[in-house]
Design an enzyme around this catalytic site. Structure first.
Site, PDB file in Angstrom:
ATOM      1  N   LYS A   1     -40.515 -55.844   7.678  1.00  0.00           N
ATOM      2  CA  LYS A   1     -41.301 -54.660   8.053  1.00  0.00           C
ATOM      3  C   LYS A   1     -42.689 -54.728   7.397  1.00  0.00           C
ATOM      4  CE  LYS A   1     -37.096 -51.918   8.541  1.00  0.00           C
ATOM      5  NZ  LYS A   1     -36.094 -51.158   7.787  1.00  0.00           N
TER       6      LYS A   1
ATOM      7  N   GLU B   1     -27.932 -53.388   7.944  1.00  0.00           N
ATOM      8  CA  GLU B   1     -27.943 -54.463   8.938  1.00  0.00           C
ATOM      9  C   GLU B   1     -26.534 -55.019   9.095  1.00  0.00           C
ATOM     10  OE1 GLU B   1     -31.008 -55.429  10.560  1.00  0.00           O
ATOM     11  OE2 GLU B   1     -31.268 -53.475   9.667  1.00  0.00           O
TER      12      GLU B   1
ATOM     13  N   THR C   1     -25.533 -49.938  16.878  1.00  0.00           N
ATOM     14  CA  THR C   1     -25.958 -48.600  16.463  1.00  0.00           C
ATOM     15  C   THR C   1     -27.172 -48.121  17.269  1.00  0.00           C
ATOM     16  OG1 THR C   1     -25.184 -49.067  14.246  1.00  0.00           O
ATOM     17  CG2 THR C   1     -26.710 -47.240  14.466  1.00  0.00           C
TER      18      THR C   1
ATOM     19  N   GLY D   1     -24.192 -46.294   9.422  1.00  0.00           N
ATOM     20  CA  GLY D   1     -24.978 -47.050  10.413  1.00  0.00           C
ATOM     21  C   GLY D   1     -26.385 -47.376   9.942  1.00  0.00           C
TER      22      GLY D   1
ATOM     23  N   GLY E   1     -30.706 -45.383  11.058  1.00  0.00           N
ATOM     24  CA  GLY E   1     -29.716 -44.509  11.677  1.00  0.00           C
ATOM     25  C   GLY E   1     -29.892 -44.474  13.179  1.00  0.00           C
TER      26      GLY E   1
ATOM     27  N   ASP F   1     -35.141 -57.309   4.819  1.00  0.00           N
ATOM     28  CA  ASP F   1     -35.453 -56.345   5.876  1.00  0.00           C
ATOM     29  C   ASP F   1     -36.781 -55.629   5.573  1.00  0.00           C
ATOM     30  OD1 ASP F   1     -34.407 -54.539   8.211  1.00  0.00           O
ATOM     31  OD2 ASP F   1     -34.971 -53.144   6.625  1.00  0.00           O
TER      32      ASP F   1
ATOM     33  N   VAL G   1     -40.220 -50.554  12.408  1.00  0.00           N
ATOM     34  CA  VAL G   1     -40.630 -50.187  11.043  1.00  0.00           C
ATOM     35  C   VAL G   1     -40.438 -48.687  10.849  1.00  0.00           C
ATOM     36  CG1 VAL G   1     -42.516 -50.137   9.366  1.00  0.00           C
ATOM     37  CG2 VAL G   1     -42.381 -52.013  11.019  1.00  0.00           C
TER      38      VAL G   1
HETATM   39  N1  HSE Z   1     -31.071 -51.673   7.763  1.00  0.00           N
HETATM   40  C1  HSE Z   1     -32.309 -50.999   7.986  1.00  0.00           C
HETATM   41  C2  HSE Z   1     -32.539 -50.006   6.862  1.00  0.00           C
HETATM   42  C3  HSE Z   1     -32.242 -50.307   9.319  1.00  0.00           C
HETATM   43  O1  HSE Z   1     -31.603 -49.730   6.112  1.00  0.00           O
HETATM   44  O2  HSE Z   1     -33.655 -49.540   6.703  1.00  0.00           O
HETATM   45  C4  HSE Z   1     -33.541 -49.755   9.804  1.00  0.00           C
HETATM   46  O3  HSE Z   1     -34.487 -50.753  10.034  1.00  0.00           O
END
Ligand code: HSE
Length: 397
Positions: free
Chosen positions: A199, A184, A11, A181, A297, A195, A126
């Site tokens: 961050k 992960e 993506t 998109g 995205g 995730d 982030v």
């Molecule tokens: N999978 C992550 C989210 C992508 O949904 O925030 C962006 O870091």
């Protein structure tokens, strides 16, 4: 002509190629020369507009003296870590959206970049398209940062919004987030808070100047969250959001964690919905500053990557202000933090009052939902020991 390479065509990698092509004029005007993607590293060749640029041999990038910046969008640690090190060793700037790699190996890779007099930049890691790391380290550089907290995962915020607004099932909302998109490759990292945790670690590293080891950070996602609690909270004037928090403790230590929280509806984070993220930075001079935008995205994340590419090409020699010490001492358990707690118990108000003294009741119908006064995590645990706890969350206040 300035040439760059992209590693990984998922993506974000695809987004980077698109932004470089579609915004070619603006980029050229700012760089003074055209920017071109010369090579794209892929595991499997795919037909499409970038077919001619693809290779599965990293040496084609490593040994190409014309390639000045490498954008790593492979994700994960293994191959991404090895290729990043080799690209930096080869004297190329590296830009990434890979929060796992930055959270786990950032201090080491930044030290290597410094040694080779190149940049390792990761604004996209982030908050997707939200400028947050540059403002945190540059625009707020005159502050002591006391806390950074926010909604850091677009997928879970999208899922919660869909479930609350339209009554969508968790699995359907997750599928939609994947189709857009946002999620992960393995969405477990999104829904289990990992995730957001990575961050949070990066924000803590930069805010406090010390490595925060992701393995030490408690991470709780939204899979155990019940819609019943979301509705009780809403009736009482709160929204439930997954927050990452990094806090400087009064004794000089620091802590970080990820968990669902009750947020008062008048707080600006309460209305951050869908894929949007928002990060609040508390500086001792600025007070609270909030950053808001699309947190995931293709194009928002690619926008941050390409801006970092442009910065590498403009900033010469390397920038010094991004970085932190690998020393992890001073990290403390977030149970030290004092907050109000939301509980839902199988039991009566009397049971709640016996355990916590005075409480604020939110609902009573066989089960009792209530808010405690501000207490530490240890006290919340200790005092609820003899209750039948059905749900427990911190309140942001
Ligand atoms: N999978 C992550 C989210 C992508 O949904 O925030 C962006 O870091």
């Amino acid at each position: 002509m300035i040439q760059i390479a992209i590693m990984g065509l998922g993506t974000v990698g695809t987004g980077v190629a698109k932004v470089v092509a579609e915004n070619a004029k603006q980029i050229e005007r700012k760089l003074g020369e055209p920017l071109q993607v010369k090579t794209i590293l892929v595991r499997n060749f795919k037909d499409g507009p970038y077919r001619q640029l693809m290779t599965d041999d990293f040496k084609k990038i490593e040994e190409d003296g014309d390639i000045r910046v490498v954008v790593e969008t492979i994700g994960g640690v293994e191959a991404a870590y090895e290729y990043t090190k080799r690209a930096l060793e080869a004297g190329k700037h590296v830009v990434t959206a890979n929060k796992q790699l930055v959270a786990e190996k950032g201090a080491e890779l930044l030290a290597l970049a410094r040694k080779k007099n190149v940049n390792y930049l990761f604004e996209a890691s982030v908050g997707g398209g939200i400028p947050i790391l540059h403002p945190l380290t540059q625009c707020m550089a005159a502050n002591r940062i006391d806390e950074v907290y926010g909604i850091l995962n677009g997928t879970t915020n999208y899922i919660l919004t869909r479930m609350v607004r339209t009554g969508a099932f968790f699995s359907d909302a997750l599928r939609e987030a994947q189709a857009k998109g946002y999620a992960e490759a393995d969405p477990t990292a999104d829904v289990e808070g990992i995730d957001a945790g990575r961050k949070t670690c990066i924000l803590a590293d930069l805010a406090f100047g010390h490595q925060v080891d992701p393995a030490e950070v408690p991470m709780e996602g939204i899979t155990k969250l019940s819609l019943r609690d979301v509705k009780i909270a809403q009736r009482a004037g709160y929204r439930v959001k997954l927050l990452g928090r990094a806090v400087r403790l009064p004794g000089g230590g620091r802590t970080a964690y990820v968990a669902p929280h009750l947020i008062p509806e008048e707080h600006p984070l309460a209305n951050v919905e869908d894929v949007f993220n928002a990060v609040v930075v508390k500086g001792n001079a600025t007070g609270e500053v909030m950053f808001y935008g699309k947190g995931a995205g293709e194009l928002p994340t690619a926008s941050a990557c390409v801006a970092d590419v442009m910065e590498c090409l403009q900033a010469s020699p390397k920038r010094d202000e991004i970085g932190w010490s690998p020393d992890t001492t001073g990290f403390e358990d977030p149970q030290e933090l004092h907050t109000r707690y939301y509980f839902r118990i199988e039991g009566s108000l009397t049971d709640a009052a016996m355990a916590f003294g005075q409480v604020e009741v939110l609902s009573e119908d066989g089960e009792t939902a209530f808010l405690t006064d501000r207490i530490s995590g240890q006290d919340a645990h200790q005092q609820s020991k003899f209750l039948n706890v059905l749900a427990c969350m911190r309140v942001l206040a």
